[in-house]
Design a protein around this motif. Sequence first.
Motif, PDB file in Angstrom:
ATOM      1  N   CYS A  26     -47.501  56.011  54.410  1.00 34.53           N
ATOM      2  CA  CYS A  26     -48.854  56.539  54.643  1.00 34.53           C
ATOM      3  C   CYS A  26     -48.752  58.016  54.281  1.00 34.53           C
ATOM      4  CB  CYS A  26     -49.207  56.304  56.119  1.00 34.53           C
ATOM      5  SG  CYS A  26     -50.348  57.436  56.858  1.00 34.53           S
ATOM      6  N   CYS A  27     -49.815  58.578  53.750  1.00 34.62           N
ATOM      7  CA  CYS A  27     -49.797  59.962  53.272  1.00 34.62           C
ATOM      8  C   CYS A  27     -49.163  60.935  54.286  1.00 34.62           C
ATOM      9  CB  CYS A  27     -51.231  60.377  52.965  1.00 34.62           C
ATOM     10  SG  CYS A  27     -51.432  62.137  52.796  1.00 34.62           S
ATOM     11  N   GLY A  28     -48.296  61.815  53.801  1.00 36.05           N
ATOM     12  CA  GLY A  28     -47.624  62.790  54.660  1.00 36.05           C
ATOM     13  C   GLY A  28     -48.592  63.753  55.333  1.00 36.05           C
ATOM     14  N   TRP A  29     -49.694  64.076  54.647  1.00 34.59           N
ATOM     15  CA  TRP A  29     -50.689  64.966  55.261  1.00 34.59           C
ATOM     16  C   TRP A  29     -51.335  64.269  56.468  1.00 34.59           C
ATOM     17  CZ3 TRP A  29     -51.126  70.002  54.447  1.00 34.59           C
ATOM     18  CH2 TRP A  29     -50.701  70.535  53.226  1.00 34.59           C
ATOM     19  N   ILE A  30     -51.628  62.984  56.323  1.00 34.61           N
ATOM     20  CA  ILE A  30     -52.257  62.237  57.415  1.00 34.61           C
ATOM     21  C   ILE A  30     -51.299  62.156  58.612  1.00 34.61           C
ATOM     22  CG2 ILE A  30     -53.032  59.910  58.101  1.00 34.61           C
ATOM     23  CD1 ILE A  30     -55.107  61.337  56.434  1.00 34.61           C
ATOM     24  N   ARG A  31     -50.031  61.832  58.325  1.00 30.54           N
ATOM     25  CA  ARG A  31     -49.053  61.771  59.417  1.00 30.54           C
ATOM     26  C   ARG A  31     -48.935  63.146  60.094  1.00 30.54           C
ATOM     27  NH1 ARG A  31     -43.891  59.796  56.476  1.00 30.54           N
ATOM     28  NH2 ARG A  31     -45.088  60.128  54.584  1.00 30.54           N
TER      29      ARG A  31
ATOM     30  N   ASP B 267     -64.269  62.476  50.827  1.00 29.46           N
ATOM     31  CA  ASP B 267     -62.899  62.982  50.998  1.00 29.46           C
ATOM     32  C   ASP B 267     -61.946  61.813  51.151  1.00 29.46           C
ATOM     33  OD1 ASP B 267     -61.098  65.268  51.194  1.00 29.46           O
ATOM     34  OD2 ASP B 267     -60.821  64.638  53.258  1.00 29.46           O
ATOM     35  N   CYS B 268     -61.059  61.905  52.091  1.00 26.03           N
ATOM     36  CA  CYS B 268     -59.920  60.994  52.177  1.00 26.03           C
ATOM     37  C   CYS B 268     -60.306  59.599  52.672  1.00 26.03           C
ATOM     38  CB  CYS B 268     -58.916  61.632  53.116  1.00 26.03           C
ATOM     39  SG  CYS B 268     -57.462  60.635  53.331  1.00 26.03           S
ATOM     40  N   SER B 269     -59.774  58.589  51.999  1.00 22.43           N
ATOM     41  CA  SER B 269     -60.059  57.207  52.393  1.00 22.43           C
ATOM     42  C   SER B 269     -59.376  56.841  53.713  1.00 22.43           C
ATOM     43  CB  SER B 269     -59.602  56.250  51.287  1.00 22.43           C
ATOM     44  OG  SER B 269     -58.238  56.451  51.015  1.00 22.43           O
ATOM     45  N   ASN B 270     -58.442  57.673  54.172  1.00 25.70           N
ATOM     46  CA  ASN B 270     -57.736  57.380  55.429  1.00 25.70           C
ATOM     47  C   ASN B 270     -58.414  57.967  56.667  1.00 25.70           C
ATOM     48  OD1 ASN B 270     -55.534  56.028  54.244  1.00 25.70           O
ATOM     49  ND2 ASN B 270     -54.558  57.952  53.721  1.00 25.70           N
ATOM     50  N   THR B 271     -59.463  58.788  56.437  1.00 22.14           N
ATOM     51  CA  THR B 271     -60.004  59.574  57.557  1.00 22.14           C
ATOM     52  C   THR B 271     -60.577  58.702  58.672  1.00 22.14           C
ATOM     53  OG1 THR B 271     -60.486  61.394  56.062  1.00 22.14           O
ATOM     54  CG2 THR B 271     -61.599  61.429  58.172  1.00 22.14           C
TER      55      THR B 271
ATOM     56  N   GLY C 272     -55.386  69.299  41.886  1.00 25.27           N
ATOM     57  CA  GLY C 272     -55.081  68.274  42.872  1.00 25.27           C
ATOM     58  C   GLY C 272     -54.959  68.775  44.290  1.00 25.27           C
ATOM     59  N   VAL C 273     -54.634  67.857  45.188  1.00 26.78           N
ATOM     60  CA  VAL C 273     -54.528  68.206  46.608  1.00 26.78           C
ATOM     61  C   VAL C 273     -53.433  69.255  46.791  1.00 26.78           C
ATOM     62  CG1 VAL C 273     -55.309  65.929  47.375  1.00 26.78           C
ATOM     63  CG2 VAL C 273     -52.871  66.340  47.125  1.00 26.78           C
ATOM     64  N   PRO C 274     -53.538  70.088  47.821  1.00 28.38           N
ATOM     65  CA  PRO C 274     -52.510  71.114  48.022  1.00 28.38           C
ATOM     66  C   PRO C 274     -51.115  70.492  48.151  1.00 28.38           C
ATOM     67  CG  PRO C 274     -54.431  71.595  49.352  1.00 28.38           C
ATOM     68  CD  PRO C 274     -54.657  70.221  48.775  1.00 28.38           C
TER      69      PRO C 274
ATOM     70  N   THR D  14     -49.999  65.188  42.977  1.00 26.77           N
ATOM     71  CA  THR D  14     -50.540  64.042  43.712  1.00 26.77           C
ATOM     72  C   THR D  14     -49.643  63.777  44.915  1.00 26.77           C
ATOM     73  OG1 THR D  14     -49.266  62.453  42.405  1.00 26.77           O
ATOM     74  CG2 THR D  14     -51.483  62.971  41.620  1.00 26.77           C
ATOM     75  N   GLN D  15     -50.212  63.117  45.891  1.00 27.98           N
ATOM     76  CA  GLN D  15     -49.482  62.855  47.130  1.00 27.98           C
ATOM     77  C   GLN D  15     -49.138  61.366  47.196  1.00 27.98           C
ATOM     78  OE1 GLN D  15     -48.683  65.204  49.415  1.00 27.98           O
ATOM     79  NE2 GLN D  15     -47.759  63.704  50.783  1.00 27.98           N
ATOM     80  N   SER D  16     -47.911  61.047  47.580  1.00 30.21           N
ATOM     81  CA  SER D  16     -47.523  59.642  47.714  1.00 30.21           C
ATOM     82  C   SER D  16     -48.516  58.906  48.621  1.00 30.21           C
ATOM     83  CB  SER D  16     -46.147  59.512  48.362  1.00 30.21           C
ATOM     84  OG  SER D  16     -45.191  60.161  47.589  1.00 30.21           O
ATOM     85  N   PHE D  17     -48.878  57.711  48.227  1.00 32.75           N
ATOM     86  CA  PHE D  17     -49.766  56.824  48.992  1.00 32.75           C
ATOM     87  C   PHE D  17     -51.203  57.338  49.078  1.00 32.75           C
ATOM     88  CE2 PHE D  17     -45.497  57.032  51.058  1.00 32.75           C
ATOM     89  CZ  PHE D  17     -44.967  55.921  50.419  1.00 32.75           C
ATOM     90  N   CYS D  18     -51.577  58.257  48.177  1.00 33.57           N
ATOM     91  CA  CYS D  18     -52.949  58.793  48.175  1.00 33.57           C
ATOM     92  C   CYS D  18     -53.750  58.159  47.040  1.00 33.57           C
ATOM     93  CB  CYS D  18     -52.921  60.310  47.993  1.00 33.57           C
ATOM     94  SG  CYS D  18     -54.562  61.021  47.787  1.00 33.57           S
ATOM     95  N   PHE D  19     -54.976  57.746  47.368  1.00 29.34           N
ATOM     96  CA  PHE D  19     -55.852  57.140  46.343  1.00 29.34           C
ATOM     97  C   PHE D  19     -56.131  58.111  45.196  1.00 29.34           C
ATOM     98  CE2 PHE D  19     -59.911  59.334  46.878  1.00 29.34           C
ATOM     99  CZ  PHE D  19     -59.673  60.032  48.054  1.00 29.34           C
ATOM    100  N   ARG D  20     -55.997  59.417  45.453  1.00 22.63           N
ATOM    101  CA  ARG D  20     -56.345  60.403  44.420  1.00 22.63           C
ATOM    102  C   ARG D  20     -55.392  60.365  43.222  1.00 22.63           C
ATOM    103  NH1 ARG D  20     -60.408  63.862  45.678  1.00 22.63           N
ATOM    104  NH2 ARG D  20     -60.992  64.080  47.859  1.00 22.63           N
ATOM    105  N   ALA D  21     -54.256  59.691  43.377  1.00 17.69           N
ATOM    106  CA  ALA D  21     -53.344  59.554  42.233  1.00 17.69           C
ATOM    107  C   ALA D  21     -54.049  58.824  41.084  1.00 17.69           C
ATOM    108  CB  ALA D  21     -52.081  58.809  42.650  1.00 17.69           C
TER     109      ALA D  21
HETATM  110  S1  SF4 Z   1     -56.860  62.840  50.299  1.00 16.23           S
HETATM  111 FE1  SF4 Z   1     -54.857  62.013  49.768  1.00 16.23          FE
HETATM  112  S2  SF4 Z   1     -53.442  63.709  50.126  1.00 16.23           S
HETATM  113 FE2  SF4 Z   1     -55.327  64.200  51.195  1.00 16.23          FE
HETATM  114  S3  SF4 Z   1     -54.985  63.431  53.286  1.00 16.23           S
HETATM  115 FE3  SF4 Z   1     -56.022  61.810  52.127  1.00 16.23          FE
HETATM  116  S4  SF4 Z   1     -54.394  60.487  51.360  1.00 16.23           S
HETATM  117 FE4  SF4 Z   1     -53.484  62.442  51.954  1.00 16.23          FE
END
Ligand code: SF4
Length: 325
Positions: free
Chosen positions: A50-55, A77-81, A202-204, A275-282
Amino acid sequence: MKFGITSTIPLEVVLAGGHSVVDLNNLFIDHARPIDLVKHAERSGFPTKCCGWIRGIYGAVVSLGRIDGVIAVTGGDCSNTSALSETFEIRGIPIVPFAFPFERQADSLLPHLQAFAQRMGTDLDRAEEVRRTLIPLRRKLAALDVLLADGRLAFEEYHPVALSSSDLAEDWKGYETRVTALLDSASVRRPQQKGVPVGLIGVPPIISDFPEMLRRAGLRVVYDEVPRQFCMSPDATDLADQYTRYSYPFGMTGRLHDITANIRSRNISALIHYTQSFCFRAIEDVVLRHGVDVPVLTIEGDEPVKGDERLRLRLESFSEMLRSF
Ligand code: SF4
């Protein structure tokens, strides 16, 4: 109340309601040991895939306990929010949703702003007053971007300051003092042209020494796409216009105009797409490569640790290739 935000929101509305804001991404990454916050989330059941930013955001909220509620960006924004918000709700942390509309139009955004203002206990007239108060600060941030482009400001200096604009470092007056001091000192420097001029898209990046790695590889960032967007345009006519000009919520297609215009105006040789591992933005990498006519190097990071040898070699090889053109 003190609200944590999961992404950039119209913070003028929150301030007009008499609340304060902290960007949870900054709270996480500015922690002395951000990896500990990531591991805290994993011990709470977050999957390692799961994205490191989310964790990290989860770990920051739960273990630092500095907020009264979370403003969650549920659209644009993020699909995990949404799932992340549920993990806060079950811990009794109130959630206020904010969604950017799908259409990039001020008329479409306006009802979202009005509903948000009501939730914050204020109205858009008061939020507009805050926006006007912040214009001088936004002009200074835009001036820093010009100094980055012409080589008087290093990317390592610009990047953290621009990132902090998402919550104005929790204290906009103190933040403006810091921005003014940097602007004054950098304005009188001679432009530094060492290194291949590149744009960072891309994302920070979560990689802790990424700015230094770019510099050591001979890559000079002259355009820092997303943090620059967080700074907001000082030329907007009102809040709806300001947050419609803000490109980040509107997909790669919505961001390409700004990216291609700056490739031309800043004479950019290539793009680094983080890009961030496991992020849809890839997936946006496909659209980016289709829309630009300069070389693109796509980098992926996972956790807040230093970049490894493989990353160093990739950056150096890319830089050498660009210098051989
Ligand atoms: S947009 Fe991507 S990088 Fe940013 S929090 Fe969501 S999954 Fe992580």
